[in-house]
Write a protein that holds these residues in place. Structure first.
Motif, PDB file in Angstrom:
ATOM      1  N   ILE A   1       0.833  -1.204   0.000  1.00 30.72           N
ATOM      2  CA  ILE A   1       0.000   0.000   0.000  1.00 30.72           C
ATOM      3  C   ILE A   1       0.870   1.257   0.000  1.00 30.72           C
ATOM      4  N   ILE A   2       1.925   1.250   0.817  1.00 29.04           N
ATOM      5  CA  ILE A   2       2.812   2.408   0.889  1.00 29.04           C
ATOM      6  C   ILE A   2       3.566   2.589  -0.424  1.00 29.04           C
ATOM      7  N   ALA A   3       4.081   1.481  -0.975  1.00 28.96           N
ATOM      8  CA  ALA A   3       4.795   1.552  -2.250  1.00 28.96           C
ATOM      9  C   ALA A   3       3.859   2.017  -3.359  1.00 28.96           C
ATOM     10  N   ASN A   4       2.622   1.524  -3.328  1.00 29.70           N
ATOM     11  CA  ASN A   4       1.628   1.931  -4.320  1.00 29.70           C
ATOM     12  C   ASN A   4       1.403   3.436  -4.280  1.00 29.70           C
ATOM     13  N   PHE A   5       1.411   4.005  -3.065  1.00 30.19           N
ATOM     14  CA  PHE A   5       1.242   5.461  -2.928  1.00 30.19           C
ATOM     15  C   PHE A   5       2.386   6.207  -3.611  1.00 30.19           C
ATOM     16  N   PHE A   6       3.612   5.754  -3.380  1.00 30.69           N
ATOM     17  CA  PHE A   6       4.769   6.407  -4.014  1.00 30.69           C
ATOM     18  C   PHE A   6       4.689   6.312  -5.535  1.00 30.69           C
ATOM     19  N   TYR A   7       4.309   5.146  -6.039  1.00 29.27           N
ATOM     20  CA  TYR A   7       4.226   4.964  -7.489  1.00 29.27           C
ATOM     21  C   TYR A   7       3.135   5.841  -8.100  1.00 29.27           C
ATOM     22  N   ARG A   8       2.025   6.014  -7.383  1.00 30.93           N
ATOM     23  CA  ARG A   8       0.959   6.887  -7.873  1.00 30.93           C
ATOM     24  C   ARG A   8       1.445   8.325  -8.029  1.00 30.93           C
ATOM     25  N   GLN A   9       2.329   8.743  -7.137  1.00 30.98           N
ATOM     26  CA  GLN A   9       2.859  10.106  -7.184  1.00 30.98           C
ATOM     27  C   GLN A   9       4.001  10.253  -8.188  1.00 30.98           C
ATOM     28  N   GLY A  10       4.370   9.160  -8.841  1.00 28.11           N
ATOM     29  CA  GLY A  10       5.480   9.206  -9.791  1.00 28.11           C
ATOM     30  C   GLY A  10       6.831   9.101  -9.116  1.00 28.11           C
TER      31      GLY A  10
ATOM     32  N   SER B   1       9.152  -8.534  -3.605  1.00 26.66           N
ATOM     33  CA  SER B   1       8.111  -8.624  -4.634  1.00 26.66           C
ATOM     34  C   SER B   1       7.757  -7.234  -5.147  1.00 26.66           C
ATOM     35  N   GLU B   2       7.632  -7.116  -6.465  1.00 27.61           N
ATOM     36  CA  GLU B   2       7.313  -5.824  -7.074  1.00 27.61           C
ATOM     37  C   GLU B   2       5.842  -5.511  -6.910  1.00 27.61           C
ATOM     38  N   CYS B   3       5.535  -4.243  -6.660  1.00 24.97           N
ATOM     39  CA  CYS B   3       4.144  -3.808  -6.565  1.00 24.97           C
ATOM     40  C   CYS B   3       3.459  -4.083  -7.904  1.00 24.97           C
ATOM     41  N   SER B   4       2.280  -4.698  -7.853  1.00 23.14           N
ATOM     42  CA  SER B   4       1.615  -5.165  -9.077  1.00 23.14           C
ATOM     43  C   SER B   4       1.263  -4.035 -10.037  1.00 23.14           C
ATOM     44  N   THR B   5       1.117  -2.829  -9.534  1.00 21.11           N
ATOM     45  CA  THR B   5       0.688  -1.715 -10.386  1.00 21.11           C
ATOM     46  C   THR B   5       1.844  -0.820 -10.831  1.00 21.11           C
ATOM     47  N   ARG B   6       3.076  -1.182 -10.497  1.00 19.88           N
ATOM     48  CA  ARG B   6       4.192  -0.288 -10.784  1.00 19.88           C
ATOM     49  C   ARG B   6       4.323   0.021 -12.272  1.00 19.88           C
ATOM     50  N   ARG B   7       4.358  -1.010 -13.089  1.00 16.85           N
ATOM     51  CA  ARG B   7       4.553  -0.800 -14.532  1.00 16.85           C
ATOM     52  C   ARG B   7       3.425   0.033 -15.133  1.00 16.85           C
ATOM     53  N   SER B   8       2.221  -0.200 -14.672  1.00 21.35           N
ATOM     54  CA  SER B   8       1.089   0.564 -15.200  1.00 21.35           C
ATOM     55  C   SER B   8       1.205   2.033 -14.837  1.00 21.35           C
ATOM     56  N   PHE B   9       1.621   2.321 -13.598  1.00 22.63           N
ATOM     57  CA  PHE B   9       1.752   3.718 -13.176  1.00 22.63           C
ATOM     58  C   PHE B   9       2.913   4.406 -13.891  1.00 22.63           C
ATOM     59  N   VAL B  10       3.934   3.640 -14.275  1.00 28.10           N
ATOM     60  CA  VAL B  10       5.019   4.222 -15.073  1.00 28.10           C
ATOM     61  C   VAL B  10       4.469   4.746 -16.388  1.00 28.10           C
TER      62      VAL B  10
ATOM     63  N   MET C   1       1.329   5.524 -17.037  1.00 28.25           N
ATOM     64  CA  MET C   1       0.405   6.624 -16.782  1.00 28.25           C
ATOM     65  C   MET C   1       1.158   7.935 -16.586  1.00 28.25           C
ATOM     66  N   HIS C   2       2.230   7.905 -15.811  1.00 27.73           N
ATOM     67  CA  HIS C   2       2.978   9.133 -15.553  1.00 27.73           C
ATOM     68  C   HIS C   2       3.725   9.618 -16.793  1.00 27.73           C
ATOM     69  N   GLN C   3       4.126   8.713 -17.654  1.00 26.00           N
ATOM     70  CA  GLN C   3       4.736   9.135 -18.912  1.00 26.00           C
ATOM     71  C   GLN C   3       3.731   9.895 -19.772  1.00 26.00           C
ATOM     72  N   ILE C   4       2.493   9.414 -19.800  1.00 25.32           N
ATOM     73  CA  ILE C   4       1.440  10.091 -20.561  1.00 25.32           C
ATOM     74  C   ILE C   4       1.118  11.448 -19.952  1.00 25.32           C
ATOM     75  N   VAL C   5       0.970  11.478 -18.621  1.00 24.52           N
ATOM     76  CA  VAL C   5       0.638  12.729 -17.924  1.00 24.52           C
ATOM     77  C   VAL C   5       1.768  13.739 -18.058  1.00 24.52           C
ATOM     78  N   GLU C   6       3.010  13.278 -17.939  1.00 27.83           N
ATOM     79  CA  GLU C   6       4.156  14.187 -18.061  1.00 27.83           C
ATOM     80  C   GLU C   6       4.222  14.791 -19.459  1.00 27.83           C
ATOM     81  N   ALA C   7       3.920  13.978 -20.471  1.00 28.03           N
ATOM     82  CA  ALA C   7       3.922  14.500 -21.844  1.00 28.03           C
ATOM     83  C   ALA C   7       2.887  15.608 -22.013  1.00 28.03           C
ATOM     84  N   MET C   8       1.736  15.462 -21.364  1.00 28.25           N
ATOM     85  CA  MET C   8       0.690  16.476 -21.464  1.00 28.25           C
ATOM     86  C   MET C   8       1.027  17.723 -20.660  1.00 28.25           C
ATOM     87  N   GLU C   9       1.493  17.533 -19.430  1.00 27.78           N
ATOM     88  CA  GLU C   9       1.718  18.669 -18.541  1.00 27.78           C
ATOM     89  C   GLU C   9       2.992  19.432 -18.861  1.00 27.78           C
TER      90      GLU C   9
END
Length: 385
Positions: free
Chosen positions: A113-122, A138-147, A149-157
């Motif tokens: 949960i804590i790692a997921n929070f960090f990944y959500r924030q980029g 063990s790697e957080c299951s959502t890490r690759r997906s958030f990578v 997402m942040h690449q898309i958001v960074e390109a826009m912002e």
């Protein structure tokens, strides 16, 4: 600890600061315009004295320094009062009496949960470092997906690039339609405006025909507005459609993309950690106040034995995820053993309350506590939220 009064005092200071900033900007803009006009006239006319006299009169009438000083004085007064509000609050750092102590947590789940929070924030390096330090390999299951997402958001912002976002939205078009999201239309609108600005109106129209025709049923007004804006394509910022250039349109698109991206991952738009902390911050003052009252009355509360909170805690609407019924008579929250029951008059009470009012079924009817109707017990029906 009255967090609401502290927040209200802070909001007053923030509002005063915004008002002071806005007024100062207006004054500076006015001064700039008056000086520019005077400079133009000085270059055109030989006699400079009437121009300077007119400028002096204008400045005296507007009194820009006085206006700024008034706003600064109001801001300073608000800033002076804020520490006094903090001093009046008894900030209690000991929160241990308001929570259960012997609670067993799954360490692995908490770490995720804590790692997921960090990944959500980029903050991917921080999240990786955290898991490494905890020994959780063990790697957080959502890490690759958030990578992604942040690449898309960074390109826009950062670069105002819509390509990655449009590619993702197009590949998930059907899922977005099922979620009734207008993200794809928002992105196409931004792209349409870019084409109209950098290329030609005809190319913008061709783009609309190719990519926006499928949204005519749900976004016809938006499409019409975009097409009409082409009449001012070279001067859109001074047209009736200037709102199309508002930065908020990009911000809205980013928020919607983030929300839908998380939705397709079966994740909430906010992390579990931030939601828990925010809700806990609202609930904690009420629980601490209740416990202080209990201590003052020499009463004890065994947190380990209670099944529900001993006092009502009002949370903000964003933390109300499901319907909860509290019996208006007993003030107890409904449960599987004590479900809400609708009476023949339409009012709702909990089952145990109805049993008490009917003397555990000894009476076939009783009078509703909220209206003069005689309630037939056999006609009470359980409600399912």
């Amino acid at each position: 600890m009255e967090l609401k009064s502290i927040k209200d005092a802070f909001d007053r200071v923030a509002n005063k600061q915004k008002l002071s900033y806005t007024k100062t900007q207006e004054i500076i803009q006015m001064l700039s315009q008056e000086l520019d006009k005077a400079l133009i006239l000085l270059q055109e006319q030989f006699d400079q004295r009437p121009i300077l006299a007119s400028l002096k009169k204008t400045l005296q009438e507007n009194s820009p320094l006085t206006q700024i000083e008034v706003r600064e004085k109001e801001l300073n007064m608000a800033l002076t009062k804020y520490p006094k509000v903090l001093e009046k609050q008894q900030l209690n750092s000991d929160i241990s009496k308001a929570y259960r102590h012997n609670v067993e947590f799954d360490t692995h789940v908490v770490n995720q949960i804590i790692a997921n929070f960090f990944y959500r924030q980029g903050m991917f390096d921080v999240g990786d470092c955290f898991l490494a330090e905890t020994g959780d390999e063990s790697e957080c299951s959502t890490r690759r997906s958030f990578v992604e997402m942040h690449q898309i958001v960074e390109a826009m912002e950062m670069r105002r690039e819509l390509g990655p976002a449009l590619n993702w939205a197009t590949s998930n078009s059907e899922k977005l339609r099922q979620a009734r999201s207008d993200l794809e239309m928002k992105l196409h609108s931004l792209r349409f405006l870019e084409i109209a600005r950098d290329q030609t109106s005809q190319e913008a129209i061709n783009y609309a025909r190719k990519h926006m025709a499928g949204f005519a049923d749900s976004s016809l007004y938006e499409i019409q507005k975009l097409i009409c804006s082409l009449l001012w394509s070279r001067n859109l910022e001074h047209s009736p459609y200037s709102d199309l250039l508002a930065p908020s349109r990009w911000n809205d698109a980013v928020r919607e993309l983030t929300r839908q991206y998380c939705n397709l991952l079966d994740e909430s738009s906010e992390s579990a950690l931030s939601t828990t902390l925010a809700a806990g911050t609202q609930a904690l003052p009420v629980l601490l106040k209740y416990m202080n009252v209990m201590v003052a009355a020499n009463k004890k509360l065994d947190w380990q034995s209670v099944e529900q909170l001993p006092v009502a805690v009002e949370l903000s609407e964003e933390f109300q995820f499901r319907s909860v019924f509290v019996c208006p008579v007993s003030k107890e929250q409904a449960s599987d053993e004590n479900p809400p029951m609708m009476m023949s008059c339409g009012h709702v009470l909990c089952k145990q309350t109805i049993n008490k009012m009917s003397k555990n079924g000894a009476r076939s009817s009783f009078k509703c506590p909220y209206c003069p109707t005689d309630v037939d017990i056999s006609k009470c029906r359980q409600l399912h939220f």
